[in-house]
Design an enzyme around this catalytic site. Structure first.
Site, mmCIF file in Angstrom:
data_model
loop_
_atom_site.group_PDB
_atom_site.id
_atom_site.type_symbol
_atom_site.label_atom_id
_atom_site.label_comp_id
_atom_site.label_asym_id
_atom_site.label_seq_id
_atom_site.Cartn_x
_atom_site.Cartn_y
_atom_site.Cartn_z
ATOM 1 N N ALA A 59 0.861 -1.312 -0.125
ATOM 2 C CA ALA A 59 0.066 0.060 0.054
ATOM 3 C C ALA A 59 1.263 1.282 -0.197
ATOM 4 O O ALA A 59 1.497 1.300 1.021
ATOM 5 C CB ALA A 59 -0.740 -0.527 1.784
ATOM 6 N N TRP A 60 0.436 2.372 -0.644
ATOM 7 C CA TRP A 60 1.104 3.556 -1.196
ATOM 8 C C TRP A 60 0.554 4.645 -1.819
ATOM 9 O O TRP A 60 -0.524 4.542 -2.547
ATOM 10 C CB TRP A 60 2.970 3.799 -1.541
ATOM 11 C CG TRP A 60 3.094 2.364 -2.235
ATOM 12 C CD1 TRP A 60 2.389 1.898 -3.402
ATOM 13 C CD2 TRP A 60 4.253 2.523 -3.794
ATOM 14 N NE1 TRP A 60 2.663 1.588 -5.004
ATOM 15 C CE2 TRP A 60 3.763 2.256 -4.755
ATOM 16 C CE3 TRP A 60 5.345 3.297 -3.618
ATOM 17 C CZ2 TRP A 60 5.488 1.370 -5.419
ATOM 18 C CZ3 TRP A 60 6.447 3.221 -4.164
ATOM 19 C CH2 TRP A 60 6.107 2.162 -5.522
ATOM 20 N N HIS A 68 3.632 24.506 3.620
ATOM 21 C CA HIS A 68 3.462 25.164 5.490
ATOM 22 C C HIS A 68 2.091 24.965 5.752
ATOM 23 O O HIS A 68 1.225 25.445 5.629
ATOM 24 C CB HIS A 68 3.288 26.964 4.780
ATOM 25 C CG HIS A 68 4.490 27.539 5.021
ATOM 26 N ND1 HIS A 68 5.701 28.489 5.574
ATOM 27 C CD2 HIS A 68 5.524 27.572 3.670
ATOM 28 C CE1 HIS A 68 6.640 28.612 4.953
ATOM 29 N NE2 HIS A 68 6.515 28.600 3.436
ATOM 30 N N HIS A 72 5.102 23.163 11.548
ATOM 31 C CA HIS A 72 5.833 23.181 10.238
ATOM 32 C C HIS A 72 7.001 24.335 10.602
ATOM 33 O O HIS A 72 6.868 25.265 11.398
ATOM 34 C CB HIS A 72 5.230 23.699 9.166
ATOM 35 C CG HIS A 72 4.583 24.931 8.223
ATOM 36 N ND1 HIS A 72 3.920 24.760 8.622
ATOM 37 C CD2 HIS A 72 5.133 26.475 8.121
ATOM 38 C CE1 HIS A 72 3.459 26.701 8.425
ATOM 39 N NE2 HIS A 72 4.641 27.342 8.180
ATOM 40 N N ASP A 74 9.395 27.682 8.968
ATOM 41 C CA ASP A 74 9.543 28.784 8.007
ATOM 42 C C ASP A 74 11.298 28.842 8.162
ATOM 43 O O ASP A 74 11.980 29.216 8.437
ATOM 44 C CB ASP A 74 8.933 30.115 8.326
ATOM 45 C CG ASP A 74 7.516 30.257 8.974
ATOM 46 O OD1 ASP A 74 6.527 29.012 8.187
ATOM 47 O OD2 ASP A 74 6.837 30.757 9.442
ATOM 48 N N HIS A 78 11.284 32.523 2.743
ATOM 49 C CA HIS A 78 10.217 32.333 2.716
ATOM 50 C C HIS A 78 9.312 33.039 2.456
ATOM 51 O O HIS A 78 8.601 34.385 2.222
ATOM 52 C CB HIS A 78 9.159 31.710 4.295
ATOM 53 C CG HIS A 78 8.141 32.004 4.416
ATOM 54 N ND1 HIS A 78 7.166 31.524 3.087
ATOM 55 C CD2 HIS A 78 7.299 31.901 5.221
ATOM 56 C CE1 HIS A 78 5.724 31.924 3.185
ATOM 57 N NE2 HIS A 78 5.751 32.245 4.732
ATOM 58 N N HIS A 206 7.572 37.432 10.364
ATOM 59 C CA HIS A 206 8.096 36.454 9.386
ATOM 60 C C HIS A 206 9.313 38.227 9.116
ATOM 61 O O HIS A 206 10.311 37.547 8.419
ATOM 62 C CB HIS A 206 6.876 36.967 8.383
ATOM 63 C CG HIS A 206 6.365 35.680 8.545
ATOM 64 N ND1 HIS A 206 5.423 35.291 9.450
ATOM 65 C CD2 HIS A 206 5.860 34.566 8.232
ATOM 66 C CE1 HIS A 206 4.391 34.599 9.265
ATOM 67 N NE2 HIS A 206 5.783 33.974 8.701
#
Ligand code: 23J
Ligand code: MN
Length: 257
Positions: A59-60, A68, A72, A74, A78, A206
């Site tokens: 199975a796959w 993002h 996760h 950054d 980004h 950011h």
């Protein structure tokens, strides 16, 4: 033998491993930006085989997701301020392991879901717990992770846009200018506050942090199991060439005494 000491501590339970990663699935909440900006999709998957004619013993699946998505990292590239900086694959592994400091504003966030972390809060943390050591990841603990299985509660967007906690402009600058801070982690969908699109500059964490070559870390789980100081963090994003970010497995080694 420091590694032997750590292994002994893990074996006898005096150090435990706390998983700071949220489950990643089709229901994992993702950021919603206003018009006219592009939005990232939820995770989806397409079956290649599941013990059937297309693959009798295996199975796959094939995954579709944004860089993002979920818990996760950054990377500096980004943001436009970090565009000459590192992609995910270029981050030195030693930067992904380090001391962990936790600034707890759970009570403040319960009273005000739009709570803004201040530079004074960060200075108070250093005054109480000692100077932040080289290579440190700072986690902003808010209790927001308890909303992570309910996308509407997690994004908390109303008429005025999203209401979620995050650093104010001065705190964002403080984090980016601190010589010893490598990364900044949060329990919310992004490293900036929900209202941060309207700050000056917009999205200051950011802007400043990624512009200073540091890293962001979002959507953390189990932050309530972390001490203010004394834990070790391990951040493991995909080694994605030219990646602006990546889902990550994030672990903390926490002394139980
Ligand atoms: C793009 C624009 C604004 C934000 C974000 C991305 C993120 O939260 C992110 O995952 O980097 S706030
Ligand atoms: Mn991100």
């Amino acid at each position: 033998m420091p590694i032997a000491d750590l292994l002994a501590a893990l074996a006898d339970g005096s150090v435990t491993v706390v998983d700071l990663t949220q489950p990643l699935s089709e229901t994992t909440p993702v950021l919603i930006l206003p018009e006219p900006f592009a939005n990232t999709p939820h995770l989806s998957r397409e079956r290649l085989s599941k013990y059937d004619d297309a693959g009798p013993a295996w199975a796959w699946d094939v995954l579709t997701f944004g860089e993002h998505t979920g818990t996760h990292l950054d990377a500096p590239i980004h943001w436009i301020t970090g565009q000459g900086g590192e992609d995910v694959a270029s981050i030195a592994p030693a930067r992904l392991v380090g001391p962990l400091r936790v600034v707890d504003k759970t009570a403040e966030t319960a009273a005000d879901p739009g709570y803004l972390l201040t530079a004074q809060d960060l200075q108070d943390h250093e005054a109480e717990h000692g100077p932040i050591e080289p290579g440190t990841w700072v986690v902003f603990r808010t209790g927001w992770g308890s909303r992570a299985s309910d996308e509407a509660a997690f994004l908390n967007a109303g008429e005025q846009g999203p209401v979620t906690p995050g650093p104010d402009v001065e705190a964002s600058r403080w984090l980016a200018e601190h010589p010893n801070i490598v990364g900044f982690g949060v329990e919310t969908v992004g490293i900036d506050a929900g209202a941060a699109g309207g700050f000056d500059p917009g999205f200051p964490v950011h802007n400043f942090l990624l512009g200073a070559g540091r890293y962001g870390l979002t959507q953390l789980a189990n932050a309530d199991r972390l001490p203010a100081t004394g834990a070790l963090i391990v951040v493991a994003p995909l080694k994605l060439v030219d990646g602006t970010g990546s889902p990550a497995r994030v672990l903390a080694f926490v002394p139980s005494t």
